[in-house]
Design an enzyme around this catalytic site. Sequence first.
Site, mmCIF file in Angstrom:
data_model
loop_
_atom_site.group_PDB
_atom_site.id
_atom_site.type_symbol
_atom_site.label_atom_id
_atom_site.label_comp_id
_atom_site.label_asym_id
_atom_site.label_seq_id
_atom_site.Cartn_x
_atom_site.Cartn_y
_atom_site.Cartn_z
ATOM 1 N N CYS A 169 -2.258 -19.355 -29.822
ATOM 2 C CA CYS A 169 -1.144 -20.090 -30.771
ATOM 3 C C CYS A 169 -1.434 -21.558 -31.505
ATOM 4 C CB CYS A 169 -0.142 -20.700 -29.413
ATOM 5 S SG CYS A 169 -1.311 -21.152 -27.880
ATOM 6 N N GLU A 185 6.396 -7.175 -22.342
ATOM 7 C CA GLU A 185 6.516 -6.068 -22.425
ATOM 8 C C GLU A 185 5.391 -5.532 -23.133
ATOM 9 O OE1 GLU A 185 8.013 -8.604 -23.543
ATOM 10 O OE2 GLU A 185 9.161 -7.562 -25.898
ATOM 11 N N GLY A 193 7.282 -26.919 -29.419
ATOM 12 C CA GLY A 193 7.860 -27.521 -27.981
ATOM 13 C C GLY A 193 7.846 -28.285 -27.433
ATOM 14 N N GLU A 210 1.390 -28.092 -20.086
ATOM 15 C CA GLU A 210 0.695 -27.549 -19.372
ATOM 16 C C GLU A 210 -0.220 -27.903 -18.812
ATOM 17 O OE1 GLU A 210 1.351 -23.239 -20.576
ATOM 18 O OE2 GLU A 210 2.812 -23.307 -19.584
ATOM 19 N N ASN A 249 -0.599 -12.440 -25.946
ATOM 20 C CA ASN A 249 -1.933 -13.229 -26.234
ATOM 21 C C ASN A 249 -3.112 -13.683 -25.069
ATOM 22 O OD1 ASN A 249 -0.213 -15.795 -26.011
ATOM 23 N ND2 ASN A 249 -1.649 -16.483 -27.539
ATOM 24 N N GLU A 267 6.280 -23.535 -24.815
ATOM 25 C CA GLU A 267 4.989 -23.319 -25.866
ATOM 26 C C GLU A 267 4.591 -22.854 -26.695
ATOM 27 O OE1 GLU A 267 2.136 -25.684 -24.846
ATOM 28 O OE2 GLU A 267 2.728 -26.368 -22.449
#
Length: 483
Positions: free
Chosen positions: A283, A178, A453, A457, A152, A249
């Site tokens: 998220c 991917e 999580g 970060e 995303n 995360e």
Amino acid sequence: MKAQPKASHFIAGDWVEDTAGAAFDSIHPATGEGIARLHEATPDIMSRALDAAQAAQPAWAALAPVERGRILHRAAMIMRARNHELSVLETLDTGKPLQETLVADAASGADAFEYFAGFAPTVTGQTIPLGRDMAYTLREALGVCVGIGAWNYPIQIASWKAAPALAFGNAVVFKPSEMTPLSALALAEILHEAGLPAGLFNVVQGRGAVGAGLVTDARVAKVSLTGSVPTGRKVYAAAAGGIRAVTMELGGKSPLIIFEDADVESAVSAAILANFYSSGQICSNGTRVFVHRDIKTAFLDRLAERTRQIRLGDPLDAKTQMGPLVSDQHMHKVLGHIADGIAAGARLVCGGARHGHVGCFVQPTVFADVRDDMALAREEIFGPVMSVLDFTDEDEVITRANATEYGLAAGVFTRDLARAHRVAGVLQAGTVWVNAYNLTPVEMPFGGVKASGVGRENGHAALEHYTRIKSVYLGLGDVDAPY
Ligand code: NAD
């Protein structure tokens, strides 16, 4: 193919191709057009990347932090200078509208490099007086860090991992999703142009199996994943085998609570941003919107009116406000959630269907009268689907907001300052926004609690996750032994 990179991988400062790896295409989801063909990393490619990282890391860690910072700062400036080009690439790869990628993707990555470039030289240890003796602590780099990204926010995710890792003296092997393999390669090129020595930021491509191969390799000290909770469980467990440090995360089903005294127009703005920005593929989205019964009608009327005006279309058109979802498969998954919501008896206020017949577009969708036990209110949909629930009482809404396995984020809208702090204090979430939503400045730690999580970060907190402490004890007198 209009976005074909020079090669699939970037290792030891160079482009690397290996057609022995399975081929896969990056698809522009607004049209279905293939924009690049890449190859998955073979075990040999993965090993070359890890070797390069391992070889380059000690000399990098031994540099003065200000020198590391200087290179990262230069990278941030190049990212800003090329923001338009990087944003077009991100829009082609993800389908997110240029309106967003111009301000939220490479720009946020550049913020991270700028922030950690300045942070690195400020890192110090402690001195610990022990009477005659003393001790001090050193902050050491961990070594080789593996980053694995979701689709995303591809360049933002790569930057939020690479910036602190590199600033504090680590080397990185990054595997993008991917679905969106391209912008991490552009980032690698920029970092090396900025002067990053070869081997410190490597990109290898592939699906989950490539990520899984990296996570268990003996050369790896740390794994940072941005992805879904099911993937997080696998990666966390695999990393545990080697006692590796992790940052996870993961996903969420965050509550956005709107009290009766809230500014309704601002609350509607927040709910729209919290559900339809990036076509809902965020998220931390506030997908369970709890609205006080006294303002429910006013809120829903205004929400529906504004949602119907959202302009969907070609994400490269500067006027487009909402693009497609990332893939055909994901679009069908989101449409399935909508169908289930209708079947379960939730009231469809607007949207609810595919938009057009070309590309992976889903109308921005609002459900009202959603109950806590409906799948709509329990499962992460990761698409433009908002569930509105109503409540009357503060204690009741807190209990309901916390009744989820997730704990990534939450929002509170109220003009009552005491209530804002009281509610923020008891919501089980890594981030709580008060009278705002989904703002993630690099200065502020970001991450989840519960299944959402482990670790943080950004902000000062990132130091804990990309360094370790060494204690040095100094004996300053004779050594006494009892025998
Ligand atoms: P995903 O879990 O399917 O994939 C994430 C990454 O993990 C991909 O690169 C994938 O190839 C890799 N992967 C898959 N299986 C693996 C395995 N066994 N071992 C190692 N790597 C593996 O997630 P997605 O669909 O790409 O992204 C959407 C999810 O990411 C959502 O749940 C969203 O909430 C979450 N997300 C979280 C944050 C955050 O900061 N908390 C940010 C963005 C997205």
